[in-house]
Design an enzyme around this catalytic site. Structure first.
Site, PDB file in Angstrom:
ATOM      1  N   TYR A 250      22.756  -0.397 -64.417  1.00 42.50           N
ATOM      2  CA  TYR A 250      21.742   0.451 -63.793  1.00 42.50           C
ATOM      3  C   TYR A 250      20.416   0.246 -64.543  1.00 42.50           C
ATOM      4  O   TYR A 250      20.348   0.429 -65.768  1.00 42.50           O
ATOM      5  CB  TYR A 250      22.200   1.908 -63.837  1.00 42.50           C
TER       6      TYR A 250
ATOM      7  N   ASP B  30      30.156   3.207 -68.052  1.00 42.60           N
ATOM      8  CA  ASP B  30      29.569   3.961 -66.949  1.00 42.60           C
ATOM      9  C   ASP B  30      30.520   3.803 -65.761  1.00 42.60           C
ATOM     10  O   ASP B  30      30.672   2.715 -65.202  1.00 42.60           O
ATOM     11  CB  ASP B  30      28.170   3.410 -66.620  1.00 42.60           C
TER      12      ASP B  30
ATOM     13  N   ARG C  14      21.712  26.821 -72.935  1.00 43.12           N
ATOM     14  CA  ARG C  14      21.574  25.405 -73.351  1.00 43.12           C
ATOM     15  C   ARG C  14      22.716  24.989 -74.286  1.00 43.12           C
ATOM     16  O   ARG C  14      23.058  23.811 -74.373  1.00 43.12           O
ATOM     17  CB  ARG C  14      20.198  25.167 -74.017  1.00 43.12           C
TER      18      ARG C  14
ATOM     19  N   LYS D 126      26.291  11.113 -57.937  1.00 48.20           N
ATOM     20  CA  LYS D 126      26.958  10.217 -56.997  1.00 48.20           C
ATOM     21  C   LYS D 126      28.266  10.844 -56.490  1.00 48.20           C
ATOM     22  O   LYS D 126      28.241  11.963 -56.033  1.00 48.20           O
ATOM     23  CB  LYS D 126      27.160   8.848 -57.658  1.00 48.20           C
TER      24      LYS D 126
HETATM   25  C1  LIG Z   1      25.600   3.482 -62.242  1.00 54.64           C
HETATM   26  C2  LIG Z   1      24.563   4.523 -62.503  1.00 54.64           C
HETATM   27  N1  LIG Z   1      24.477   5.076 -63.726  1.00 54.64           N
HETATM   28  C3  LIG Z   1      23.555   6.010 -64.009  1.00 54.64           C
HETATM   29  C4  LIG Z   1      22.651   6.426 -63.059  1.00 54.64           C
HETATM   30  C5  LIG Z   1      21.610   7.464 -63.410  1.00 54.64           C
HETATM   31  O1  LIG Z   1      21.953   8.680 -62.846  1.00 54.64           O
HETATM   32  P1  LIG Z   1      20.883   9.809 -62.373  1.00 54.64           P
HETATM   33  O2  LIG Z   1      20.101   9.237 -61.253  1.00 54.64           O
HETATM   34  O3  LIG Z   1      21.777  10.943 -61.993  1.00 54.64           O
HETATM   35  O4  LIG Z   1      20.026  10.108 -63.543  1.00 54.64           O
HETATM   36  C6  LIG Z   1      22.707   5.900 -61.766  1.00 54.64           C
HETATM   37  C7  LIG Z   1      21.766   6.344 -60.727  1.00 54.64           C
HETATM   38  O5  LIG Z   1      21.596   5.709 -59.699  1.00 54.64           O
HETATM   39  C8  LIG Z   1      23.685   4.907 -61.487  1.00 54.64           C
HETATM   40  O6  LIG Z   1      23.785   4.341 -60.261  1.00 54.64           O
END
Ligand SMILES: Cc1ncc(COP(=O)(O)O)c(C=O)c1O
Length: 397
Positions: A115, A187, A62, A212
């Site tokens: 998101y 992001d 961890r 992704k």
């Molecule tokens: C732009 C974006 N940020 C963060 C996330 C969150 O990621 P995770 O699903 O891996 O927790 C997503 C998930 O779809 C996303 O599309």
């Protein structure tokens, strides 16, 4: 552990294939999966040294793990950052950042088109601990400026944000954040560092859903936080392993494998997306296509200023609204009816009947998600096959 900063190789693809791995005692070409939760100390003095200074040896997975270290060095290099922290999920990365950097009474300014769970976490959860927030239409930087307060600690944007494909000017957001003595976090999940590197435009922190395009094969969930400055890495590091949304070595190893083809995949998917967007734009049942590669996108120029391409994510509106969207979703055969994006498999989803079903039609409309909108992440299948699937599905609408 040790310094993860690495710019030894120049080319992006070279770094994505080799970056972060310094070899092992077996001469392995590929980094091994070090699937151990804990590590032996040579003696008590060594144990004490490790606890005082984590660079003296591994203690517990961890806190640090050799396979996860390879991934962190690799992604830090691809984003042009000083260091990175891998997380169990993308949303785990977002929450780790908030946990580490926001205190009661701090204020965060965030893109309203973001998101959804990122927004929900601030609105419903971090607010319970006294974090204040403003959601703004960050596609106009003046809205970010107007929302700044003396207690603003962080500006958090997602660009481009989906499904509306809204772009925020990263350099302008960085100038506003820094002018007010706070941090800019971006992001960068949708475009990936192949096409956009926010640190080059002034961002302090970049987060990714590794789930992704970085992993790219729809078989891992994960996240990562990349830091432009070592001081912010140090500030978050302690909170990261105490919160515990850290990564697993096998998960890291799969992503390391995915990264080797990152540039190839992203460029091929984008090439296909450009053709498909043009085809969709001419289709009689399609009202509008939202794609940064089309001349019709109002923020195309802004995206070109900060990214080297439009990527492979788009949305389009069907003339027939909700029923048309559902009919099309039920008719696709090659495209998978599934959420997520950025993988080699083409994924399609209908927000009004799936991800945003909990909102009323009016609320969706206000959020820029009309009932006929379809979100579409183009994968690496043969372009003509994807178009053929769309054609037969649209014929049933
Ligand atoms: C732009 C974006 N940020 C963060 C996330 C969150 O990621 P995770 O699903 O891996 O927790 C997503 C998930 O779809 C996303 O599309």
């Amino acid at each position: 552990m040790s310094d993860k900063h690495e710019h030894e190789f120049e080319g992006f693809a070279t770094r994505s294939i080799h970056g972060g791995f310094h070899g092992d005692e077996y001469g392995s070409v590929i980094p091994p999966i070090v699937q151990s939760s804990t590590y032996k100390f040579r003696n008590t003095d060594h144990g004490a040294q490790c606890f005082k200074d984590h660079t003296q040896g591994y203690i517990y997975t961890r806190l640090a793990n050799p396979t996860i270290d390879v991934l962190e060095r690799n992604v830090a290099s691809l984003e042009g950052g000083a260091d990175a922290l891998a997380c169990s999920t993308g949303i785990g990365a977002v929450n780790t950042l908030f946990f580490a950097l926001l205190n009661a009474g701090d204020h965060i300014v965030m893109s309203e088109s973001i998101y959804a769970p990122t927004r929900i976490n601030i609105e419903r959860h971090w607010s319970r601990f006294g974090v204040e927030f403003s959601f703004v239409d960050s596609s106009d930087a003046d809205n970010i400026r107007a929302a700044m307060k003396p207690n603003t600690r962080m500006v958090f944007i997602e660009t481009p944000a989906n499904p509306a494909i809204a772009v925020t000017d990263i350099a302008a957001a960085a100038a506003i954040a820094h002018g007010n003595g706070c941090l800019l976090a971006v992001d960068n999940t949708v475009l990936s560092p192949v096409l956009q590197r926010p640190i080059e435009h002034g961002a302090d922190i970049v987060v990714h859903s590794i789930t992704k395009s970085l992993n790219g094969h729809s078989d891992v969930v994960g996240g990562i936080i990349v830091f432009a400055h070592k001081e912010h890495y140090k500030e978050v590091h302690h909170a990261w392993y105490h919160l515990g949304a850290t990564m697993d070595p096998h998960q890291a190893w799969l992503v390391i494998r995915g990264l080797k083809t990152l540039e190839l995949r992203v460029k091929q998917m984008q090439k296909s997306a450009k053709k498909i967007a043009k085809w969709l734009e001419k289709h009689p049942k399609v009202k509008r296509v939202h794609y940064l590669g089309l001349k019709s996108h109002p923020q195309r120029e802004l995206n070109e200023k900060q990214a080297s391409g439009p990527g492979s994510l788009m949305s389009f509106e069907l003339k027939g609204g909700l029923e048309a969207g559902k009919a099309m979703m039920d008719a696709v055969r090659l495209c998978s009816l599934a959420v997520s994006l950025g993988g080699v498999d083409t994924l399609i989803q209908h927000p009004a009947s799936m991800t945003h079903v909990g909102m009323t039609s009016e609320e969706r409309q206000e959020a820029g998600i009309p009932d006929g909108m379809v979100r579409f992440s183009i994968g690496c299948e043969t372009t003509a096959d994807i178009i053929a699937d769309l054609e037969q599905a649209l014929a049933r609408v």
